[in-house]
Design an enzyme around this catalytic site. Structure first.
Site, mmCIF file in Angstrom:
data_model
loop_
_atom_site.group_PDB
_atom_site.id
_atom_site.type_symbol
_atom_site.label_atom_id
_atom_site.label_comp_id
_atom_site.label_asym_id
_atom_site.label_seq_id
_atom_site.Cartn_x
_atom_site.Cartn_y
_atom_site.Cartn_z
ATOM 1 N N LYS A 23 0.832 -1.202 0.000
ATOM 2 C CA LYS A 23 0.000 0.000 0.000
ATOM 3 C C LYS A 23 0.867 1.252 0.000
ATOM 4 O O LYS A 23 0.586 2.214 -0.726
ATOM 5 C CB LYS A 23 -0.902 0.009 1.233
ATOM 6 C CG LYS A 23 -1.587 1.347 1.510
ATOM 7 C CD LYS A 23 -2.246 1.356 2.864
ATOM 8 C CE LYS A 23 -2.861 2.712 3.181
ATOM 9 N NZ LYS A 23 -1.842 3.776 3.374
ATOM 10 N N ASN A 24 1.911 1.249 0.819
ATOM 11 C CA ASN A 24 2.756 2.430 0.954
ATOM 12 C C ASN A 24 3.659 2.656 -0.252
ATOM 13 O O ASN A 24 4.404 3.630 -0.289
ATOM 14 C CB ASN A 24 3.604 2.324 2.228
ATOM 15 C CG ASN A 24 2.761 2.450 3.480
ATOM 16 O OD1 ASN A 24 1.669 3.010 3.453
ATOM 17 N ND2 ASN A 24 3.249 1.918 4.583
ATOM 18 N N ARG A 93 -4.389 10.198 3.041
ATOM 19 C CA ARG A 93 -3.154 10.957 3.196
ATOM 20 C C ARG A 93 -2.225 10.885 1.982
ATOM 21 O O ARG A 93 -1.586 11.879 1.619
ATOM 22 C CB ARG A 93 -2.416 10.430 4.438
ATOM 23 C CG ARG A 93 -1.097 11.114 4.751
ATOM 24 C CD ARG A 93 -1.328 12.470 5.359
ATOM 25 N NE ARG A 93 -0.079 13.200 5.545
ATOM 26 C CZ ARG A 93 -0.020 14.403 6.075
ATOM 27 N NH1 ARG A 93 -1.120 15.005 6.466
ATOM 28 N NH2 ARG A 93 1.130 15.021 6.220
ATOM 29 N N ASP A 117 -5.509 8.616 8.173
ATOM 30 C CA ASP A 117 -5.598 8.060 9.511
ATOM 31 C C ASP A 117 -5.352 9.106 10.585
ATOM 32 O O ASP A 117 -4.513 9.990 10.439
ATOM 33 C CB ASP A 117 -4.565 6.940 9.692
ATOM 34 C CG ASP A 117 -4.962 5.676 8.956
ATOM 35 O OD1 ASP A 117 -6.172 5.511 8.709
ATOM 36 O OD2 ASP A 117 -4.084 4.866 8.640
ATOM 37 N N ASP A 305 4.116 1.343 11.820
ATOM 38 C CA ASP A 305 2.888 0.708 11.340
ATOM 39 C C ASP A 305 2.669 -0.675 11.936
ATOM 40 O O ASP A 305 1.557 -1.215 11.855
ATOM 41 C CB ASP A 305 2.903 0.604 9.810
ATOM 42 C CG ASP A 305 2.489 1.897 9.133
ATOM 43 O OD1 ASP A 305 2.099 2.842 9.844
ATOM 44 O OD2 ASP A 305 2.551 1.966 7.895
ATOM 45 N N ILE A 327 7.480 8.108 16.355
ATOM 46 C CA ILE A 327 7.113 8.673 15.052
ATOM 47 C C ILE A 327 5.826 9.497 15.134
ATOM 48 O O ILE A 327 5.808 10.670 14.772
ATOM 49 C CB ILE A 327 6.954 7.555 13.994
ATOM 50 C CG1 ILE A 327 8.178 6.623 13.998
ATOM 51 C CG2 ILE A 327 6.739 8.171 12.615
ATOM 52 C CD1 ILE A 327 9.478 7.280 13.636
#
EC number: 2.5.1.7
Length: 418
Positions: A23-24, A93, A117, A305, A327
């Protein structure tokens, strides 16, 4: 009506599963297709909600986008729009990833400030300062980030923090800039390497991907390519934690285990047996997990994550764990939901202290973001009775067919509408 997952605890997960593309990565690769007129084809794409969202953003900019299972075809015209549609952008995002390509191609970009998110502040100041060093002017105006440049020129840029998003936007702006750009303290994530690999295949000149310093020599034009999306290390890591939590035996394919080196080492400390292969790994947990401490850091550190999955494991581990989040300041919001399930946890700023219990107890819980939702589902797998996880549209944004894949490993999970 919204979808929920009903998870029945008590099943040991066993079997094999293959992860799809990250996904990223895929959303940034889709944005990078704006840089090259013609048709770019991406394969191994995850079938998640954010891919159609990004497709809508690109269509609003003048592209034709075809979604066909795990294949995405993007046809970019010679002339594209610079104004990213508010309704499409506000959904998630990653839509800010069009900022660099638009500034590069159009010398102007107008991108609505994105949604996504609720895991804490993710300011765009490093994106702006990077583009400004390349010669653009930027401002926030009427809820949009606006960038303009008569021309972009290479520059020496040093990030205050190795931001993935800022690294991506600076790279996609620099590839068509005049001269050489040196980016110091760049993000090193595998998804950055994947983006650079695609850009190089398109004709970009990039050195140092995966290191702290990336050098880009601008070129006049890029060409469309076919590219396979790198495997999703966060989804793969989620399956690794599912094995450890349920004292299961799961083999995960479609992933380079080096992308999860520290994660797998942490699971070994928790008592798991881990085997690695060129394109996957196996996690076997036979005894109750042992408590392990964690702190999240940029790659190659422990990924933020996967912090919710680590917390879920710690709640049923033997002993006390301390998890430090470096983070995102609001990523512990979901700990309150874990406490509904009986977790013994206390939050102190950027730290959460967890004392493991033998078992969690079922309860209704609410997902606040993609990874928190996955962590709650994993917790439901080891709770007594049936746990209802609500607002699972978050999970759908990052995990393809999550209930179906869980069931393939023996879990009792169903999707219901409430």
């Amino acid at each position: 009506m919204k979808d929920s997952f009903v998870v029945t605890g008590g099943t040991r997960l066993q079997g094999a599963i293959k992860v799809s593309g990250a996904k990223n990565s895929v959303l940034k690769l889709m944005s990078a297709a704006l840089l090259a007129p013609g048709t770019t084809m991406l394969t191994n794409c995850p079938e998640i909600a954010d891919v159609p969202y990004m497709a809508e953003v690109l269509r609003g900019l003048g592209c034709e986008v075809e979604l066909d299972g795990d294949v995405v075809r993007i046809t970019t015209p010679e002339s594209i729009e610079y104004n990213a549609d508010f309704e499409a952008v506000r959904q998630f995002r990653a839509s800010v990833a069009v900022l660099g390509p638009l500034t590069s191609r159009c010398h102007k970009a107008r991108v609505a400030l994105p949604g996504g998110d609720a895991i804490g502040s993710r300011p765009l100041d490093m994106h702006q300062s990077g583009l400004e060093l390349l010669g653009a002017t930027t401002k926030i105006e009427h809820g949009c980030l606006v960038a303009e440049a008569e021309e972009l020129r290479g520059a020496q840029i040093k990030l205050d923090f190795p931001s993935v998003g800022a690294t991506e936007n600076i790279l996609t702006a620099a590839v068509l800039a005049e001269g050489t750009t040196t980016l110091d303290n760049a993000a090193r994530e595998p998804e950055i390497v994947d983006l650079c690999n695609m850009l190089v295949a398109m004709g970009a000149k990039i050195d140092g991907a995966g290191s702290n310093t990336i050098t880009v020599e601008g070129v006049d034009r890029l060409n469309p390519v076919d590219h396979e999306v790198v495997g999703d290390r966060i989804v793969a890591g989620t399956w690794a934690y599912a094995a450890a939590m349920t004292r299961g035996d799961i083999t995960v394919g479609g992933i380079d285990p080096q992308h999860l080196h520290l994660v797998l080492e942490k699971l070994k400390l928790a008592g798991a047996q881990v085997e690695t292969y060129p394109t996957g790994f196996r996690v076997v947990q036979n005894e109750r997990p042992k408590a392990v401490d964690y702190q999240t850091l940029p790659f190659p550190g422990f990924p933020t994550d996967l912090q919710p999955m680590a917390i879920a494991l710690c709640t049923v581990s033997e002993g006390m764990s301390v998890i430090t989040e470096n983070i995102f300041e609001s990523r512990f919001r979901f700990v309150d939901e874990m406490m509904r399930l009986g977790a013994d946890a206390s939050i102190d700023g950027h730290h959460v202290v967890i004392r493991g219990r033998e078992q969690l107890s079922s309860a209704p819980v609410w997902s606040s973001d993609i990874r928190a939702g996955a962590g709650l589902v994993l917790a439901g797998l080891v709770a007594d009775g049936k746990t209802e996880v609500h607002d699972v549209y978050h999970i759908d944004r990052g995990y393809p067919e999550f209930p179906e894949q869980l069931r393939s490993l023996g879990a009792e999970v169903e999707r219901v509408q409430r």
